[in-house]
Write an enzyme that holds these catalytic residues in place. Structure first.
Site, PDB file in Angstrom:
ATOM      1  N   LYS A  82      -9.161 -19.053   5.254  1.00 13.24           N
ATOM      2  CA  LYS A  82      -8.048 -19.608   4.471  1.00 13.24           C
ATOM      3  C   LYS A  82      -8.534 -20.793   3.630  1.00 13.24           C
ATOM      4  O   LYS A  82      -8.124 -20.955   2.484  1.00 13.24           O
ATOM      5  CB  LYS A  82      -6.898 -20.022   5.393  1.00 13.24           C
TER       6      LYS A  82
ATOM      7  N   ARG B  53       0.845  -1.194   0.000  1.00 12.22           N
ATOM      8  CA  ARG B  53       0.000   0.000   0.000  1.00 12.22           C
ATOM      9  C   ARG B  53       0.883   1.248   0.000  1.00 12.22           C
ATOM     10  O   ARG B  53       1.995   1.230   0.542  1.00 12.22           O
ATOM     11  CB  ARG B  53      -0.919  -0.007   1.227  1.00 12.22           C
TER      12      ARG B  53
ATOM     13  N   SER C  49       2.017   7.190   7.224  1.00 11.96           N
ATOM     14  CA  SER C  49       2.808   5.946   7.296  1.00 11.96           C
ATOM     15  C   SER C  49       3.841   6.032   8.414  1.00 11.96           C
ATOM     16  O   SER C  49       4.418   7.101   8.663  1.00 11.96           O
ATOM     17  CB  SER C  49       3.540   5.701   5.971  1.00 11.96           C
TER      18      SER C  49
HETATM   19  N1  LIG Z   1       2.798 -19.848  11.817  1.00  6.94           N
HETATM   20  C1  LIG Z   1       3.012 -18.778  12.541  1.00  6.94           C
HETATM   21  O1  LIG Z   1       3.470 -18.873  13.690  1.00  6.94           O
HETATM   22  C2  LIG Z   1       2.736 -17.426  11.956  1.00  6.94           C
HETATM   23  C3  LIG Z   1       3.155 -16.268  12.619  1.00  6.94           C
HETATM   24  C4  LIG Z   1       2.911 -15.027  12.036  1.00  6.94           C
HETATM   25  C5  LIG Z   1       2.212 -14.962  10.823  1.00  6.94           C
HETATM   26  N2  LIG Z   1       1.809 -16.133  10.217  1.00  6.94           N
HETATM   27  C6  LIG Z   1       1.063 -16.088   8.943  1.00  6.94           C
HETATM   28  O2  LIG Z   1       1.817 -15.324   7.996  1.00  6.94           O
HETATM   29  C7  LIG Z   1       0.944 -14.558   7.175  1.00  6.94           C
HETATM   30  C8  LIG Z   1       1.338 -13.082   7.281  1.00  6.94           C
HETATM   31  O3  LIG Z   1       1.088 -12.632   8.594  1.00  6.94           O
HETATM   32  P1  LIG Z   1       1.915 -11.434   9.267  1.00  6.94           P
HETATM   33  O4  LIG Z   1       1.620 -11.466  10.729  1.00  6.94           O
HETATM   34  O5  LIG Z   1       3.321 -11.484   8.822  1.00  6.94           O
HETATM   35  O6  LIG Z   1       1.191 -10.186   8.595  1.00  6.94           O
HETATM   36  P2  LIG Z   1       1.279  -8.653   9.047  1.00  6.94           P
HETATM   37  O7  LIG Z   1       2.668  -8.329   9.468  1.00  6.94           O
HETATM   38  O8  LIG Z   1       0.213  -8.354  10.065  1.00  6.94           O
HETATM   39  O9  LIG Z   1       0.860  -7.873   7.718  1.00  6.94           O
HETATM   40  C9  LIG Z   1       1.509  -8.081   6.480  1.00  6.94           C
HETATM   41  C10 LIG Z   1       1.294  -6.899   5.556  1.00  6.94           C
HETATM   42  O10 LIG Z   1      -0.023  -6.910   5.046  1.00  6.94           O
HETATM   43  C11 LIG Z   1      -0.345  -5.601   4.594  1.00  6.94           C
HETATM   44  N3  LIG Z   1      -1.648  -5.178   5.125  1.00  6.94           N
HETATM   45  C12 LIG Z   1      -2.000  -5.022   6.427  1.00  6.94           C
HETATM   46  N4  LIG Z   1      -3.259  -4.562   6.503  1.00  6.94           N
HETATM   47  C13 LIG Z   1      -3.708  -4.423   5.236  1.00  6.94           C
HETATM   48  C14 LIG Z   1      -4.923  -3.957   4.665  1.00  6.94           C
HETATM   49  N5  LIG Z   1      -5.924  -3.512   5.446  1.00  6.94           N
HETATM   50  N6  LIG Z   1      -5.041  -3.958   3.317  1.00  6.94           N
HETATM   51  C15 LIG Z   1      -4.027  -4.366   2.544  1.00  6.94           C
HETATM   52  N7  LIG Z   1      -2.836  -4.788   3.027  1.00  6.94           N
HETATM   53  C16 LIG Z   1      -2.692  -4.813   4.357  1.00  6.94           C
HETATM   54  C17 LIG Z   1       0.731  -4.653   5.139  1.00  6.94           C
HETATM   55  O11 LIG Z   1       1.603  -4.324   4.062  1.00  6.94           O
HETATM   56  P3  LIG Z   1       1.551  -2.878   3.342  1.00  6.94           P
HETATM   57  O12 LIG Z   1       1.218  -1.857   4.368  1.00  6.94           O
HETATM   58  O13 LIG Z   1       2.928  -2.750   2.813  1.00  6.94           O
HETATM   59  O14 LIG Z   1       0.537  -2.984   2.264  1.00  6.94           O
HETATM   60  C18 LIG Z   1       1.454  -5.534   6.165  1.00  6.94           C
HETATM   61  O15 LIG Z   1       2.808  -5.153   6.314  1.00  6.94           O
HETATM   62  C19 LIG Z   1      -0.484 -14.856   7.665  1.00  6.94           C
HETATM   63  O16 LIG Z   1      -1.056 -15.875   6.867  1.00  6.94           O
HETATM   64  C20 LIG Z   1      -0.274 -15.375   9.082  1.00  6.94           C
HETATM   65  O17 LIG Z   1      -1.284 -16.270   9.487  1.00  6.94           O
HETATM   66  C21 LIG Z   1       2.065 -17.344  10.744  1.00  6.94           C
END
Ligand SMILES: NC(=O)c1ccc[n+]([C@@H]2O[C@H](COP(=O)([O-])OP(=O)(O)OC[C@H]3O[C@@H](n4cnc5c(N)ncnc54)[C@H](OP(=O)(O)O)[C@@H]3O)[C@@H](O)[C@H]2O)c1
Length: 318
Positions: free
Chosen positions: A137, A39, A45
């Protein structure tokens, strides 16, 4: 891997996020021309986001600023790449339908990895608050399959640095550690750098096309009690174990406001019941068997990293 020119081009959605940042860096490290769809930067930001865009650009990443509903822009950028990896967070999982629509129109994408990177949701079920997240998912999986786009689903199990931070709280001064249930249930952990490097390999591997890949490395399947004992040995400290019984975790899942109810439901399935430690089937693709030469980070090694330079906790969970 071949020469730079033959490397697939990878675009990452959510690349500025917690796990996404690891993914972008792994893609660069493995020599792939790397794009991030993010975004736009605005006056609101955060300095962190602005710095990250600058850091990515300095690493040679092409940062494309756009919203998820900007269809034409998305199609145009997808036509310049080969592989799409989505690292969007749970609330944006349904929005991946926009990515699927754009991939269909672009017509050139060789592999799509939707935002998964945790539980194998077609095999497990949890208490309702977390089940609702997994259902989103599952719906995306079904949409991907209906679209005919070549895909890989990554079940990375528990991100190790994230959960070491959550369970052991190495950044805080404390004498006690909370243990969910008996603490004996075994849980598979994968260090985030390995989640990312493995995933870049998986995305380029013909063996993983239209398959689920499970990250379950033998040395990294540990109970909470084992994790605490390892940490005590490393730090020379001893911690009081404060057990939260199963009934209490269930009650928290039933009565807490969002997102604490989701967190409690996840803790119940993973740490109390040990649901991630299911038996693998003969035809399952397990990551450390697929790439037996790759030296993954053991939890023992990760705790050494925590002693010297602890990875920062994630900003937000669900
Ligand atoms: N297995 C585990 O232990 C574990 C742990 C953490 C995460 N995960 C998985 O990894 C994946 C990513 O999770 P995460 O925690 O890394 O994500 P995150 O840091 O919360 O968000 C990732 C990015 O998504 C974009 N975003 C956030 N809100 C948005 C919105 N309203 N509209 C459009 N884009 C948006 C932002 O990028 P921009 O601002 O640049 O657009 C943000 O930097 C998920 O599927 C999660 O379930 C798994």
């Amino acid at each position: 891997m071949g020469k730079e020119a033959s490397k697939s081009k990878i675009i990452i959605f959510g690349g500025t996020g917690y796990l996404g940042t690891y993914m972008v860096k792994a893609s660069i490290k493995l020599g792939h021309p790397t794009f991030v769809y993010a975004r736009p930067i605005t006056p609101q930001s955060s300095p962190h986001k602005i710095n990250l865009h600058n850091e990515f650009r300095s690493l040679g990443v092409t940062v494309v600023e756009g919203e998820l509903d900007e269809h034409e822009k998305m199609v145009a950028i997808l036509r310049r790449v080969d592989i799409v990896i989505s690292m969007l967070p749970f609330p944006q999982v349904p929005d991946q339908i926009h990515i699927i629509e754009a991939i269909k129109v672009a017509g050139n994408i060789k592999r799509f990895l939707p935002s998964e990177f945790g539980i194998e949701e077609d095999r497990l079920s949890f208490l309702p608050p977390f089940e609702a997240c997994l259902d989103k998912k599952r719906k995306i999986r079904r949409a991907v399959e209906a679209s005919g786009i070549p895909y890989t689903y990554v079940s990375a199990n528990m991100c190790a640095a994230y959960f070491v931070n959550q369970l052991l709280r190495p950044h805080e001064e404390h004498e006690d550690i909370i243990v969910y249930g008996s603490g004996e249930a075994k849980v598979p952990f994968t260090y985030e750098e390995d989640v990312a490097e493995y995933t870049i390999q998986v995305a380029n591997d013909s063996r993983t096309c239209n398959r689920i890949v499970l990250y379950r490395m033998v040395k990294n399947v540990l109970s909470q009690i084992e994790l605490i004992s390892m940490w005590e040995k490393k730090t020379g400290r001893s911690f009081k174990r404060t057990h939260v019984p199963e009934e209490e975790v269930v009650k928290l899942a039933e009565s807490s406001p969002f997102p604490d109810n989701v967190r409690a439901a996840l803790i119940h399935g993973i740490f109390v019941k040990g649901d991630l430690n299911y038996d693998l089937q003969e035809n399952d693709l397990e990551i450390s068997s697929l790439y037996s030469d790759y030296k993954y980070t053991t939890i023992d090694q990760l705790l050494d990293i925590f002693l010297v330079d602890p990875p920062k906790p994630a900003l937000a969970a669900f």
